[in-house]
Design a protein around this motif. Structure first.
Motif, PDB file in Angstrom:
ATOM      1  N   ALA A  33      28.564  19.517  -9.900  1.00  0.00           N
ATOM      2  CA  ALA A  33      29.979  19.322  -9.606  1.00  0.00           C
ATOM      3  C   ALA A  33      30.331  19.739  -8.186  1.00  0.00           C
ATOM      4  N   ARG A  34      29.676  20.801  -7.695  1.00  0.00           N
ATOM      5  CA  ARG A  34      29.961  21.274  -6.331  1.00  0.00           C
ATOM      6  C   ARG A  34      29.648  20.225  -5.283  1.00  0.00           C
ATOM      7  N   GLN A  62      30.124  17.012  -5.422  1.00  0.00           N
ATOM      8  CA  GLN A  62      30.927  15.799  -5.500  1.00  0.00           C
ATOM      9  C   GLN A  62      31.916  15.694  -4.331  1.00  0.00           C
ATOM     10  N   VAL A  92      35.410  17.967  -3.366  1.00  0.00           N
ATOM     11  CA  VAL A  92      35.462  19.276  -4.003  1.00  0.00           C
ATOM     12  C   VAL A  92      35.530  20.375  -2.949  1.00  0.00           C
ATOM     13  N   ASP A 102      36.276  23.880  -4.010  1.00  0.00           N
ATOM     14  CA  ASP A 102      35.879  25.155  -4.610  1.00  0.00           C
ATOM     15  C   ASP A 102      35.779  24.978  -6.115  1.00  0.00           C
ATOM     16  N   ILE A 103      34.903  25.745  -6.717  1.00  0.00           N
ATOM     17  CA  ILE A 103      34.800  25.842  -8.176  1.00  0.00           C
ATOM     18  C   ILE A 103      34.552  27.311  -8.492  1.00  0.00           C
ATOM     19  N   VAL A 160      38.479  23.959 -10.996  1.00  0.00           N
ATOM     20  CA  VAL A 160      37.937  23.072  -9.963  1.00  0.00           C
ATOM     21  C   VAL A 160      39.054  22.767  -8.971  1.00  0.00           C
ATOM     22  N   ALA A 204      40.044  20.553  -5.544  1.00  0.00           N
ATOM     23  CA  ALA A 204      39.569  19.406  -4.769  1.00  0.00           C
ATOM     24  C   ALA A 204      40.720  18.816  -3.970  1.00  0.00           C
ATOM     25  N   ASP A 247      39.554  13.651  -7.723  1.00  0.00           N
ATOM     26  CA  ASP A 247      38.300  14.284  -7.301  1.00  0.00           C
ATOM     27  C   ASP A 247      37.970  15.476  -8.200  1.00  0.00           C
ATOM     28  N   ALA A 248      38.988  16.283  -8.510  1.00  0.00           N
ATOM     29  CA  ALA A 248      38.754  17.475  -9.334  1.00  0.00           C
ATOM     30  C   ALA A 248      38.328  17.084 -10.743  1.00  0.00           C
ATOM     31  N   ALA A 288      34.706  15.791 -10.759  1.00  0.00           N
ATOM     32  CA  ALA A 288      33.748  16.893 -10.661  1.00  0.00           C
ATOM     33  C   ALA A 288      33.672  17.663 -11.979  1.00  0.00           C
ATOM     34  N   ALA A 289      34.805  17.849 -12.620  1.00  0.00           N
ATOM     35  CA  ALA A 289      34.831  18.583 -13.891  1.00  0.00           C
ATOM     36  C   ALA A 289      33.972  17.904 -14.945  1.00  0.00           C
TER      37      ALA A 289
END
Length: 792
Positions: free
Chosen positions: A57-58, A60, A63, A65-66, A117, A119, A124-125, A128-129
């Motif tokens: 996910a990072r 993508q 993104v 921050d996660i 997440v 983004a 986008d978030a 990634a999730a």
């Protein structure tokens, strides 16, 4: 000109109906570089978290921050607070498991937040999730409240021993048992207070900003009480000095209590903003709101009422299991105790009452206050059992209520528990409702319905509320984590303009208009020219906020205090200018006069002199700004009688609410049109709970089955009749406004009145009770069960 009592149109509606309001989402749209936060929530009701893999996910696009609960723990972020602990009756402290902002070891309800997440865009978030891999070890869940305290029930919190949070009671159980045993009649009922979701028009939203140079945080949040949120951010979650946090609640599109609490996402956006150095926004989708917002009500109750041979109440016994959900929300423990137990026995002159409440944890979204907060539950229990008693004794339900109501000559009336009713004429509310309802014509209306193949019923509910939350000393003694006063600043500019800073908030009630009317009443100025400021901890002194119908009785009282201080100072200045004594100065319609001198001064002339202090009287400071903190001496006690008529199609179970009548005593009414609007909204919510709304979980998986408006039925315009509103005034004696509060009345009385009407319509079919929500399926099932009780 007298401004109190005038039905002025709401001054704030100019911006609302033209799309010029400023909600959290509007703020986000105008902030440069705002990132979006998405919360990954548990699909499991009960599971251990074996691992979380965020590596893919990072990578993508978009993104920023996660982070997980482990990251929050490493940064020293605390857990969400419970601000009102409740001990068991034997003194044992309640079970208070930690409520993490992000789950780390276990998830314990569907929707429990696990990963955040951040983004460039929400898309986008979310993309990634979808790539985050969380390994869950699924366990048994407990979503049925009625079996939650059984010895073999799955444990919500591992290692806790049981799902009991506390076992609390009021009254003398032995005496009540004895009185019930000796009563000529005892009526019993098991009933369910259904779980409901507030579902305000504006979903929750929050934006976090961080200023690195000053190490300061700003939180925009759709919330009813920004100052307490700032305190909880400082003391419990962010754990930084309060002075470095600013909380702003702009326009709020409905709250109903659900927007009082400190939620996970308020912490997440601030934490994320500090990490990435940009504003971070989270806005709930409607489906997400069903998973993440607090729910309300959710009781299972057995009630027993004793009566003597003449129909007078002898004793009342209430035994309730109240759902807390998976965690303790901010005020959750107090709702089924302080706000539910203490109001018994409501409007009735009954002294011997025993209330027991066991609070239980379940694998469901947490439960807290919602419009009425405990009082709808109290009224539902009382008014259903009173109707059942009238049926058993063959008495008219109005006559049975009239026989047991507190009489005017008994007021001030000290109840068996905390309250003293300071004013009122309860029989007048009942008799007025009875007269307006045209009861003699009901039999003809019933015949007309029967001729069309439908059944008509009439239900009544009498409520007695406790509003105007305060005084602080009582509430702190009862466990509340803070005072319940309110603050108001009245500031007059050198040109005579008035700005009011109030610690109360508004989320649709019309406070900007009603508060301006209070100031106008004291000054004679036009309410349209009085500015009301709220919702910003950087502008307004520490205030408590809006809930429990406290804004006018408590916030308005603070406002009157400050206005009168300002007017008093202006009279001293005017007396100096008019060369007379201050007691000779009068203020009417914005003009100061001294009849002995036959001279006048405008409001602006006196205000200007306040900032040009040449030749001032001794010991008079320049400027015109006064502050008042009003801590009420007691709660206020509005009451009323609401009546509902329904028509039921027995072939389908479909219920149509044909008539809703409300007769209330709210004390002094500042704006009748706003009050009537509050009754309309509360009635819609009361009808919704009674006939439509209900949260359901799958008993095996713990999955939420009512996660959208497809399955969770909100009342529509066609479900709500034209509301008939009538009122009379007995002025409250414990605040200078004389107001008692109106915002929750119909939501309190409505469910009981509607169910009483439904049961009345079906009584001769053998139906004695239908639990809420009385959906067509539930009503049809009740008819079938009653008509087939003696056969296959």
């Amino acid at each position: 000109m007298n401004w109190i009592g005038k039905p002025l149109r709401r001054k704030e509606d100019q911006r609302f109906i033209t799309g010029a309001g400023t909600y959290v989402a509007d703020v986000a749209a105008h902030l440069y570089g705002t990132a979006r936060l998405h919360v990954v929530r548990s699909p499991q009701a009960s599971a251990a978290i074996r691992s979380i893999d965020i590596d893919r996910a990072r990578q993508q696009p978009g993104v920023l921050d996660i982070f997980t609960g482990a990251d929050l723990d490493a940064a020293g972020i605390g857990t969400l607070p419970c601000a009102w602990p409740v001990d068991s009756s034997d003194g044992t402290p309640m079970a208070a498991p930690a409520h993490p902002v992000l789950a780390t070891e276990r998830v314990i309800h569907v929707g429990d937040p696990v990963v955040a997440v951040v983004a460039e865009t929400l898309a986008d978030a979310e993309a990634a999730a979808d790539l985050i891999e969380i390994d869950y070890e699924t366990g048994a869940s407990q979503t049925d409240l009625r079996t939650s305290l059984a010895a073999d029930a799955p444990l919500v919190h591992a290692g806790s021993g049981s799902n009991l949070c506390y076992d609390w009671s009021l009254g003398d159980p032995g005496k009540v048992d004895a009185l019930l045993a000796g009563s000529a009649h005892v009526v019993e009922l098991d009933l369910i207070q259904n779980r409901v979701n507030a579902s305000p028009m504006e979903t929750r939203g929050t934006i976090g900003l961080y200023e690195r140079g000053r190490d300061e945080y700003t939180l925009f949040t759709s919330n009813q009480n920004p100052h307490p949120i700032r305190v909880m951010l400082s003391a419990s979650t962010l754990k930084i000095p309060e002075e470095r946090i600013r909380v702003i609640s702009p326009d709020v599109g409905g709250g109903f209590g659900m927007k009082i609490y400190h939620y996970n996402e308020e912490v997440l956006v601030l934490f994320a903003a500090r990490r990435i150095g940009r504003p971070v926004c989270w806005i709930a989708t409607r489906s997400e709101a069903f998973l993440a917002d607090t729910y309300a009500r959710d009781h299972a109750t057995r009630v027993r009422l004793g009566l003597d041979a003449d129909g007078r109440f002898t004793a009342l016994q209430v035994d309730t299991i109240a759902n807390m959900g998976a965690y303790l929300s901010t005020f959750a423990p107090a709702i089924p105790t302080f706000f539910y137990g203490n109001p018994f026995p409501g409007p009735y002159a009954l002294r011997d009452v025993h209330v027991r409440v066991r609070a239980a944890f379940t694998n469901t979204t947490p439960v807290d206050a919602y419009r009425g907060a405990g009082r709808p539950e109290t009224t539902y229990v009382l008014e259903r059992i009173v109707d059942m008693a009238a049926d058993k004794l063959g008495m008219d339900p109005f006559e049975l209520r009239a026989k047991n109501l507190i009489q005017p000559e008994q007021i001030p009336y000290r109840t068996p528990f905390l309250w003293t009713y300071d004013s009122g004429d309860l029989p007048k509310a009942l008799s007025t409702a009875r007269e307006i309802a045209d009861l003699p014509g009901f039999s003809q209306r019933r015949k007309s319905s029967e001729a069309a193949g439908r059944r008509r019923g009439l239900g009544v509910a009498f409520y007695m509320e406790a509003c105007g939350m305060g005084p602080s000393e009582m509430l702190i003694e009862q466990g509340c984590g803070g005072g319940q006063y309110e603050v108001a600043v009245v500031r007059v500019s050198p040109t005579g303009g008035i700005t009011v800073l109030t610690g109360s908030h508004t989320h649709g009630q019309g406070h900007e208009t009603a508060f301006a009317q209070l100031v106008a009443e004291e000054t004679g100025l036009d309410p349209a020219d009085i500015e009301i400021v709220h919702g910003d901890t950087a502008r307004v002194p520490y205030g408590i906020g809006t809930y429990g119908s406290r804004s006018l009785a408590v916030g308005g009282s603070a406002l009157i205090g400050s206005t009168r201080k300002v007017v008093g100072k202006m009279k001293r200045i005017a007396a100096h200018m008019l060369e007379c004594e201050p007691e000779d100065v009068e203020l009417h319609d914005g003009v100061f006069s001294a009849p002995p001198r036959n001279r006048t001064l405008t409001f602006a002339e006196v205000a200007g002199r306040a900032y040009a202090p040449a030749g001032y009287p001794d010991r008079l400071e320049p400027g015109l700004e006064e502050t008042t903190y009003f801590d009420p001496e007691a709660f206020t006690f509005p009451y009323g009688c609401h009546m509902v008529e329904v028509e039921i199609d027995p072939d389908t179970g479909s219920v149509r609410v044909d008539r809703y009548l409300a007769v209330d005593d709210f004390g002094r009414i500042v704006n009748p049109m706003i009050v009537e609007g509050q009754i309309h909204g509360g009635a819609a919510q009361g009808i919704g709970q009674a006939c439509l709304e209900g949260c359901r979980y799958d008993p095996e998986s713990g999955q939420l089955l009512t996660g959208s408006f497809t399955d969770y039925a909100m009342p529509r315009a066609s479900d709500v009749p034209a509301i008939e509103f009538h009122s009379f005034e007995t002025v409250c004696t414990t605040n200078p406004v004389g107001a008692k509060g109106c915002g929750e009345a119909a939501a309190i009385a409505g469910p009981a009145a509607a169910i009483n009407a439904i049961c009345n319509a079906l009584n001769d079919l053998g139906v004695r009770h239908v639990d809420m929500p009385a959906t067509p399926q539930a009503v049809w099932d009740a008819i079938r069960a009653a008509t087939h009780a003696d056969g296959p």
